[in-house]
Design a protein around this motif. Structure first.
Motif, PDB file in Angstrom:
ATOM      1  N   VAL A   1       0.891  -1.318   0.024  1.00 59.55           N
ATOM      2  CA  VAL A   1      -0.190   0.112  -0.072  1.00 59.55           C
ATOM      3  C   VAL A   1       0.749   1.243   0.024  1.00 59.55           C
ATOM      4  O   VAL A   1       0.268   2.336  -0.257  1.00 59.55           O
ATOM      5  CB  VAL A   1      -1.000   0.099   1.149  1.00 59.55           C
ATOM      6  CG1 VAL A   1      -1.897  -1.150   1.054  1.00 59.55           C
ATOM      7  CG2 VAL A   1      -0.140  -0.128   2.430  1.00 59.55           C
ATOM      8  N   ASN A   2       2.120   1.146   0.339  1.00 63.04           N
ATOM      9  CA  ASN A   2       2.988   2.332   0.539  1.00 63.04           C
ATOM     10  C   ASN A   2       3.410   2.890  -0.841  1.00 63.04           C
ATOM     11  O   ASN A   2       3.518   2.154  -2.064  1.00 63.04           O
ATOM     12  CB  ASN A   2       4.160   1.886   1.447  1.00 63.04           C
ATOM     13  CG  ASN A   2       3.896   1.977   2.874  1.00 63.04           C
ATOM     14  OD1 ASN A   2       2.711   1.725   3.171  1.00 63.04           O
ATOM     15  ND2 ASN A   2       4.792   1.887   3.251  1.00 63.04           N
ATOM     16  N   GLU A   3       3.941   4.134  -0.933  1.00 66.13           N
ATOM     17  CA  GLU A   3       4.537   4.549  -2.243  1.00 66.13           C
ATOM     18  C   GLU A   3       5.524   3.868  -2.652  1.00 66.13           C
ATOM     19  O   GLU A   3       6.568   3.386  -1.964  1.00 66.13           O
ATOM     20  CB  GLU A   3       4.592   6.188  -1.687  1.00 66.13           C
ATOM     21  CG  GLU A   3       5.130   6.960  -3.127  1.00 66.13           C
ATOM     22  CD  GLU A   3       4.037   7.659  -3.878  1.00 66.13           C
ATOM     23  OE1 GLU A   3       3.467   6.825  -4.548  1.00 66.13           O
ATOM     24  OE2 GLU A   3       3.797   8.729  -3.587  1.00 66.13           O
TER      25      GLU A   3
ATOM     26  N   PRO B   1       4.222   9.596   2.253  1.00 66.98           N
ATOM     27  CA  PRO B   1       2.732   9.482   2.347  1.00 66.98           C
ATOM     28  C   PRO B   1       2.311   8.566   3.623  1.00 66.98           C
ATOM     29  O   PRO B   1       1.105   8.708   3.973  1.00 66.98           O
ATOM     30  CB  PRO B   1       2.342   8.699   0.996  1.00 66.98           C
ATOM     31  CG  PRO B   1       3.138   9.144   0.130  1.00 66.98           C
ATOM     32  CD  PRO B   1       4.605   9.300   0.895  1.00 66.98           C
TER      33      PRO B   1
ATOM     34  N   PRO C   1      -1.875   4.164   4.929  1.00 65.56           N
ATOM     35  CA  PRO C   1      -3.236   4.497   5.107  1.00 65.56           C
ATOM     36  C   PRO C   1      -4.033   4.012   6.233  1.00 65.56           C
ATOM     37  O   PRO C   1      -4.745   4.523   6.822  1.00 65.56           O
ATOM     38  CB  PRO C   1      -3.885   4.070   3.502  1.00 65.56           C
ATOM     39  CG  PRO C   1      -2.870   4.070   2.866  1.00 65.56           C
ATOM     40  CD  PRO C   1      -1.559   3.584   3.441  1.00 65.56           C
TER      41      PRO C   1
ATOM     42  N   SER D   1       1.889  13.663   1.212  1.00 72.02           N
ATOM     43  CA  SER D   1       2.491  13.594  -0.247  1.00 72.02           C
ATOM     44  C   SER D   1       2.649  14.971  -0.901  1.00 72.02           C
ATOM     45  O   SER D   1       1.720  15.687  -0.719  1.00 72.02           O
ATOM     46  CB  SER D   1       1.299  12.782  -0.884  1.00 72.02           C
ATOM     47  OG  SER D   1       1.496  12.799  -2.451  1.00 72.02           O
TER      48      SER D   1
ATOM     49  N   LYS E   1       0.415   7.146  -5.291  1.00 80.25           N
ATOM     50  CA  LYS E   1      -0.304   5.948  -4.811  1.00 80.25           C
ATOM     51  C   LYS E   1      -1.100   6.191  -3.813  1.00 80.25           C
ATOM     52  O   LYS E   1      -2.432   5.640  -3.580  1.00 80.25           O
ATOM     53  CB  LYS E   1       0.661   4.641  -4.585  1.00 80.25           C
ATOM     54  CG  LYS E   1       0.005   3.392  -4.105  1.00 80.25           C
ATOM     55  CD  LYS E   1       0.629   2.246  -3.760  1.00 80.25           C
ATOM     56  CE  LYS E   1       1.670   1.858  -4.773  1.00 80.25           C
ATOM     57  NZ  LYS E   1       2.384   0.533  -4.202  1.00 80.25           N
ATOM     58  N   ASP E   2      -1.110   7.111  -2.946  1.00 77.65           N
ATOM     59  CA  ASP E   2      -1.912   7.575  -1.916  1.00 77.65           C
ATOM     60  C   ASP E   2      -2.198   9.117  -1.874  1.00 77.65           C
ATOM     61  O   ASP E   2      -1.710   9.743  -1.279  1.00 77.65           O
ATOM     62  CB  ASP E   2      -1.025   7.213  -0.577  1.00 77.65           C
ATOM     63  CG  ASP E   2      -1.785   7.375   0.629  1.00 77.65           C
ATOM     64  OD1 ASP E   2      -3.164   7.455   0.769  1.00 77.65           O
ATOM     65  OD2 ASP E   2      -1.174   7.597   1.827  1.00 77.65           O
TER      66      ASP E   2
ATOM     67  N   GLU F   1      -4.574  10.434  -0.706  1.00 82.05           N
ATOM     68  CA  GLU F   1      -5.327  10.961   0.491  1.00 82.05           C
ATOM     69  C   GLU F   1      -4.163  11.552   1.536  1.00 82.05           C
ATOM     70  O   GLU F   1      -4.643  12.317   1.955  1.00 82.05           O
ATOM     71  CB  GLU F   1      -6.049   9.784   1.402  1.00 82.05           C
ATOM     72  CG  GLU F   1      -7.456  10.024   1.482  1.00 82.05           C
ATOM     73  CD  GLU F   1      -8.172   8.921   2.497  1.00 82.05           C
ATOM     74  OE1 GLU F   1      -7.308   8.342   3.202  1.00 82.05           O
ATOM     75  OE2 GLU F   1      -9.111   8.833   2.707  1.00 82.05           O
ATOM     76  N   ALA F   2      -2.951  11.186   1.202  1.00 80.06           N
ATOM     77  CA  ALA F   2      -1.887  11.817   1.866  1.00 80.06           C
ATOM     78  C   ALA F   2      -1.606  13.353   1.654  1.00 80.06           C
ATOM     79  O   ALA F   2      -0.867  13.937   2.207  1.00 80.06           O
ATOM     80  CB  ALA F   2      -0.578  11.068   1.763  1.00 80.06           C
TER      81      ALA F   2
END
Length: 456
Positions: A71-73, A317, A320, A338, A409-410, A412-413
């Motif tokens: 899930v991480n960048e 980031p 999540p 991010s 990728k995230d 929301e960050a």
């Protein structure tokens, strides 16, 4: 015959701006001319009339968590985001798991990243008292600098930790021999741990309780230690992601005493305050935390006065799943923002708002980071012989940040920046003469990015 000719743009350097044509061959700037375009022949021609030509950003503080949780960048999404945001060289932090703490691991990571990179990349090695004998060999292998922390030893990050001032002393002795600079995270972790314990015991785990756990005094305490040990050893010290104007004032004093110390801050410390943390919690959580509005204003004064050397993103980031925990307990969030795609658009908006000159921004984001981490004059400048890393910027276009359109990728960050008004658009981004982004979207190819080592 040139490979690329960018015509009729306004070229921006740290000393001024002028109308010019930039001519590129074999990934390098071959010539800059102010004459007529007649007779210029190129395989690709771009008319930049009414637009600015800026050097691509050299981001000296980037966390991409690969290898790491899915899930991480990662290096693919992170360097795509960099391209979209006008960051043409990323300087990677060493804190992966397993972390970079010796020359062998550094070279292994270099090969892994080279298969994926959409932009050029440099790497920091780890510097810590547990592995003193590996520090100098990392620079010899190609590290442009180091990263370290003053905090209790962490078994997941061996070779990146100094547990006390004695550890800092022996580590800086090795750094001095390496010929490159070490960046330190300047927060006093023992005090932070005690403050956090007290707050949790009182049931204070909400949004507004995070800042009191890491007040500016914790940044000042750590900075004092680092400055004095750097003066003792003569090692080049870089203070990363500084948020406290008072801690920066100390660095100014030590500079006057001859200490080789440079200072980095981040866009979030200039654009946000702890009021934002109290409002949206984990979407604004970062360490050190966002500061009071009056500290933000003082930080801007230090940027404008030339005290602060560089702006870097500290793009990290986070995770999540952990961020969601921050809605009920901020100390379980982990945080992280991010910023690779928003740093240049938002800072260029501050240029339009009159808070900083375009020339000063070029110095903070391109030339000075390249100089500090020994990539200049290959990177960070628009002059013949330099890599053709360029942003074509149209100052007339207005738009708003939409996190759903980001490459990260995230997204929301980056929520804290969602909806922010932006003045000006990055129309095109080039890395070594190759277009890698257009109107905020990455159009490059993975594996194109090159590993950048110190200019000797």
């Amino acid at each position: 015959m040139w490979d690329l000719a960018i015509l009729n743009g306004t070229l921006v350097t740290v000393t001024g701006r002028f109308r010019a044509h930039v001519l590129v061959r074999d990934g390098k700037i071959g010539a800059i001319t102010t004459g007529a375009v007649d007779g210029i022949e190129a395989r690709e021609t771009v008319d930049a009339d009414g637009k600015m030509i800026l050097p691509g950003m050299v981001d000296a503080h980037v966390h991409l968590d690969e290898p790491g949780p899915a899930v991480n960048e990662d290096f693919t999404t992170g360097t795509r985001a960099a391209a979209a945001g006008g960051v043409t060289t990323v300087v990677m932090m060493p804190g992966f798991i397993p972390c970079v703490n010796d020359a062998k691991t550094l070279l292994e990571r270099k090969d892994q990243f080279g298969e994926k990179a959409f932009v050029d990349y440099a790497m920091l090695g780890g510097a810590g008292a547990e592995m003193l004998d590996t520090i100098v060999p990392q620079a010899e292998a190609g590290a442009v600098g180091y990263k370290s922390y003053i905090r209790p030893y962490n078994p997941q990050r061996p070779g990146l930790i100094c547990k006390d001032s004695g550890d800092v002393y022996v580590t800086l002795q090795q750094v001095k021999q390496s010929g490159v600079r070490v960046g330190f995270h300047a927060e006093d972790f023992p005090v932070i741990e005690r403050l956090t314990e007290d707050l949790v015991a009182q049931g204070r785990t909400g949004y507004a309780d995070f800042h009191p756990s890491r007040p500016e005094s914790t940044e000042i305490l750590a900075t004092l230690t680092l400055l004095e040990v750097a003066r003792m050893t003569g090692a080049p010290l870089h203070l990363v992601h500084m948020s406290s104007p008072d801690a920066i004032e100390l660095a100014i004093q030590w500079r006057e005493w001859g200490t080789d110390v440079t200072i980095e801050t981040c866009p979030h410390y200039l654009l946000l305050s702890n009021d934002d943390t109290a409002r949206v919690g984990p979407y604004a959580q970062v360490v050190p935390p966002l500061r009071a509005p009056e500290s933000v204003e003082r930080l801007w004064e230090q940027v404008q006065d030339g005290v602060i050397d560089i702006i870097a993103t500290d793009h990290a980031p986070g995770i999540p799943e952990r961020r969601q925990k921050g809605h009920t307990n901020m100390f379980e969030s982990g945080g992280g923002l991010s910023a690779l795609e928003t740093v240049m658009p938002l800072m260029l908006t501050e240029v339009a708002n009159g808070r900083i000159s375009l020339e000063r921004l070029v110095d903070l984001t391109a030339e000075m980071p390249a100089r500090l981490f020994k990539m200049f004059p290959r990177k960070g400048t628009l002059q013949p012989g330099a890599d053709a890393d360029m942003i074509i910027y149209d100052p007339r276009v207005q738009w708003r940040v939409d996190i759903n359109a980001l490459e990260t990728k995230d997204p929301e960050a980056a929520k804290i920046f969602d909806g922010s008004r932006v003045q000006g658009r990055l129309d095109e981004v080039y890395v070594r003469g190759q277009k890698v982004a257009e109107a905020g979207r990455c159009i490059g190819t993975g594996g194109y990015g090159e590993w950048i080592t110190p200019v000797r």
